[in-house]
Motif scaffolding. Structure first.
Motif, PDB file in Angstrom:
ATOM      1  N   LYS A 198     -27.147 -53.468  -8.295  1.00 59.46           N
ATOM      2  CA  LYS A 198     -28.419 -53.314  -7.582  1.00 59.46           C
ATOM      3  C   LYS A 198     -29.033 -51.948  -7.907  1.00 59.46           C
ATOM      4  O   LYS A 198     -30.243 -51.848  -8.157  1.00 59.46           O
ATOM      5  N   THR A 199     -28.196 -50.910  -7.895  1.00 59.46           N
ATOM      6  CA  THR A 199     -28.681 -49.565  -8.231  1.00 59.46           C
ATOM      7  C   THR A 199     -29.218 -49.525  -9.656  1.00 59.46           C
ATOM      8  O   THR A 199     -30.278 -48.951  -9.918  1.00 59.46           O
ATOM      9  N   TYR A 200     -28.476 -50.139 -10.581  1.00 58.92           N
ATOM     10  CA  TYR A 200     -28.892 -50.139 -11.976  1.00 58.92           C
ATOM     11  C   TYR A 200     -30.244 -50.847 -12.153  1.00 58.92           C
ATOM     12  O   TYR A 200     -31.101 -50.375 -12.890  1.00 58.92           O
ATOM     13  N   ARG A 201     -30.423 -51.971 -11.471  1.00 60.55           N
ATOM     14  CA  ARG A 201     -31.669 -52.720 -11.585  1.00 60.55           C
ATOM     15  C   ARG A 201     -32.844 -51.932 -10.996  1.00 60.55           C
ATOM     16  O   ARG A 201     -33.955 -51.984 -11.523  1.00 60.55           O
ATOM     17  N   GLU A 202     -32.571 -51.214  -9.919  1.00 56.89           N
ATOM     18  CA  GLU A 202     -33.630 -50.393  -9.311  1.00 56.89           C
ATOM     19  C   GLU A 202     -34.036 -49.266 -10.261  1.00 56.89           C
ATOM     20  O   GLU A 202     -35.204 -48.865 -10.316  1.00 56.89           O
ATOM     21  N   GLN A 203     -33.056 -48.739 -11.001  1.00 55.42           N
ATOM     22  CA  GLN A 203     -33.343 -47.656 -11.950  1.00 55.42           C
ATOM     23  C   GLN A 203     -34.223 -48.144 -13.106  1.00 55.42           C
ATOM     24  O   GLN A 203     -35.049 -47.407 -13.623  1.00 55.42           O
ATOM     25  N   THR A 204     -33.948 -49.380 -13.565  1.00 54.59           N
ATOM     26  CA  THR A 204     -34.604 -49.881 -14.756  1.00 54.59           C
ATOM     27  C   THR A 204     -35.949 -50.549 -14.469  1.00 54.59           C
ATOM     28  O   THR A 204     -36.657 -50.914 -15.407  1.00 54.59           O
TER      29      THR A 204
END
Length: 205
Positions: A198-204
């Motif tokens: 979830k964090t990674y998707r928010e970053q990208t």
């Protein structure tokens, strides 16, 4: 039926009573540090040092020399991870990264090669009765830990696999508390993967 259930429960209680304080310390501190890691909390690393020292003692007593040696690697990687997470948090870099296809090939190849080397060494040079099982779990943990220090998302996938492998191994070595602990770690690793994804998707985005 009730008698059988009572006997089984008493067996579990008796086994836990004979669990060493080192294993209790390793389990409790290990649970805390893994939970904090899923939350990307830097305190995970200093607490993991306590678990590492305790488990080095436990594995030595259980003749699991691959896992004992792994704890010294964990100690160094904990210091490195502690440093990297602090500096990464203070920079503009993305905190969670994704493993490329090439990275998967490198990680998989590293696990295979390390498993064979460690298995042969443990079989020929130690008195352990689980050389290749110990070698595989050690190799997989080695790669997973390196990925965790670099905040690579897929470290959790490797931890799920290695935790599942450790459960029957610990039961066989009469480390029953650790077997139960690693069953919980499977669930925590799944949550860690979902949270980090979830964090990674928010970053990208």
């Amino acid at each position: 039926m009730l008698l059988l259930e009572s006997s089984f429960f008493q067996l579990i209680v008796d086994q836990f009573k004979h669990t060493s304080w080192q294993e209790w310390l390793g389990v409790i501190s290990g649970f805390i540090c893994i939970y904090l890691a899923t939350k990307e909390n830097v305190l995970s690393w200093p607490i993991s040092i306590i678990s590492v020292i305790a488990y080095a003692w436990v594995f030595y007593d259980a003749n699991m020399y691959g896992d004992m040696a792994l704890q010294f690697y964990f100690l160094c990687s904990a210091l490195y991870g502690w440093y990297f997470w602090i500096n990464n948090k203070q920079s503009d870099d993305k905190p969670v990264t994704n493993l490329s296809a090439k990275g998967w090939w490198i990680a998989s190849g590293s696990v295979v090669v390390l498993s064979v080397i460690l298995g042969i060494y443990l079989d020929r040079c130690t008195d352990t009765n689980v050389p290749y099982e110990d070698g595989f779990c050690t190799a997989l943990s080695f790669v997973a830990q390196l990925m965790l220090t670099r905040k690579i998302l897929q470290n959790w996938i490797l931890w799920i696999i290695v935790d599942l492998c450790y459960i029957p191994l610990y039961i066989y070595k009469n480390l029953n508390l650790s077997a139960v602990f690693y069953a919980f770690l499977v669930a925590i690793a799944v949550k860690g993967y979902l949270d980090w994804r979830k964090t990674y998707r928010e970053q990208t985005n």
